[in-house]
Design a protein around this motif. Structure first.
Motif, short mmCIF file in Angstrom:
data_model
loop_
_atom_site.label_atom_id
_atom_site.label_comp_id
_atom_site.label_asym_id
_atom_site.label_seq_id
_atom_site.Cartn_x
_atom_site.Cartn_y
_atom_site.Cartn_z
N VAL A 33 0.83 -1.20 0.00
CA VAL A 33 0.00 0.00 0.00
C VAL A 33 0.86 1.25 0.00
O VAL A 33 0.60 2.20 -0.74
N ALA A 34 1.92 1.27 0.81
CA ALA A 34 2.76 2.46 0.94
C ALA A 34 3.43 2.86 -0.37
O ALA A 34 3.73 4.04 -0.57
N LEU A 35 3.64 1.92 -1.27
CA LEU A 35 4.29 2.24 -2.56
C LEU A 35 3.44 3.15 -3.45
O LEU A 35 3.96 3.75 -4.39
N ASP A 40 7.46 11.58 0.33
CA ASP A 40 7.18 12.60 1.33
C ASP A 40 5.68 12.85 1.51
O ASP A 40 5.25 13.90 1.99
N SER A 41 4.86 11.89 1.13
CA SER A 41 3.40 12.01 1.20
C SER A 41 2.95 12.46 2.58
O SER A 41 3.52 12.05 3.60
N ARG A 42 1.92 13.32 2.60
CA ARG A 42 1.34 13.79 3.85
C ARG A 42 -0.07 13.24 3.99
O ARG A 42 -0.82 13.21 3.01
N LEU A 50 0.46 12.23 9.47
CA LEU A 50 1.64 11.43 9.11
C LEU A 50 2.36 12.10 7.95
O LEU A 50 1.74 12.81 7.14
N GLN A 51 3.65 11.78 7.82
CA GLN A 51 4.40 12.21 6.65
C GLN A 51 5.43 11.15 6.31
O GLN A 51 6.19 10.71 7.17
N GLY A 52 5.43 10.76 5.03
CA GLY A 52 6.42 9.83 4.51
C GLY A 52 5.96 8.38 4.50
O GLY A 52 5.11 7.97 5.27
N ARG A 53 6.54 7.64 3.56
CA ARG A 53 6.16 6.23 3.40
C ARG A 53 6.40 5.39 4.64
O ARG A 53 5.61 4.51 4.95
N GLU A 54 7.52 5.61 5.33
CA GLU A 54 7.80 4.82 6.52
C GLU A 54 6.70 5.00 7.56
O GLU A 54 6.25 4.02 8.18
N ALA A 55 6.28 6.22 7.78
CA ALA A 55 5.21 6.49 8.75
C ALA A 55 3.90 5.88 8.30
O ALA A 55 3.14 5.33 9.11
N ASN A 113 3.83 11.72 -11.37
CA ASN A 113 4.12 10.30 -11.57
C ASN A 113 3.00 9.38 -11.09
O ASN A 113 3.15 8.16 -11.08
N GLY A 114 1.88 9.96 -10.67
CA GLY A 114 0.74 9.16 -10.23
C GLY A 114 0.85 8.68 -8.80
O GLY A 114 0.08 7.82 -8.38
N LEU A 115 1.81 9.23 -8.04
CA LEU A 115 1.95 8.88 -6.63
C LEU A 115 1.14 9.88 -5.79
O LEU A 115 1.15 11.09 -6.07
N MET A 116 0.45 9.38 -4.78
CA MET A 116 -0.37 10.25 -3.96
C MET A 116 0.54 11.04 -3.02
O MET A 116 1.27 10.46 -2.23
N ARG A 117 0.46 12.35 -3.12
CA ARG A 117 1.29 13.18 -2.25
C ARG A 117 0.51 13.76 -1.08
O ARG A 117 1.10 14.27 -0.14
#
Length: 154
Positions: A33-35, A40-42, A50-55, A113-117
């Protein structure tokens, strides 16, 4: 890394993006899911920020340790350019066996790039009886012939 479909969205590509998100969340695999999110997604999820994939990955791991037998349906609400709004409902039970249905809305913003920010989620939980459950498919992807939110009257 690109994550098609890419913005600007059409109705068809927005619907594809929503179903891909639903499928990933129904996998209950935090890393998968995180991918879908930018590095730096918020997020705002209820009262948690939360901020970032790790979080995000850590949040999802905690979530699915508490929300057992989780099943989710998402539905496109609106879209424009690089933004999509969805409504959703999911069912789960806690470790005491109490079932819940959670209803909510999400606002999504994507990078080129189609990534959710950005993900902003508002969610309400309602306890339900096990007999009132509507989602009975085996864990994983919702079958194509299973009713969606509108068909279920949610």
């Amino acid at each position: 890394m690109q994550r098609p479909p890419l913005p600007p969205f059409t109705e068809d590509t927005a619907m594809q993006k929503v179903r891909l998100a639903e499928d990933a969340w129904n996998s209950r695999d935090p890393a998968r899911v995180a991918l879908a999110y930018s590095p730096d997604s918020r997020w705002r999820n209820r009262a948690e920020f939360l901020q970032g994939r790790e979080a995000i990955e850590a949040f999802l791991a905690r979530k699915w340790q508490r929300e057992l037998e989780y099943r989710l349906i998402k539905e496109l609400w609106a879209f424009r350019d690089n933004r999509i709004a969805v409504r959703f409902a999911y069912e789960f039970h806690d470790d005491s066996g109490q079932w819940f249905r959670s209803y909510g809305n999400e606002n999504w913003e994507f990078d080129e790039n189609g990534l959710m920010r950005l993900r902003i989620a508002s969610i309400n939980d309602a306890p339900i009886r096990e007999a009132d459950r509507k989602y009975h498919w085996p864990q994983g992807r919702r079958p194509d012939d299973h009713p969606g939110l509108s068909e279920l009257g949610f």
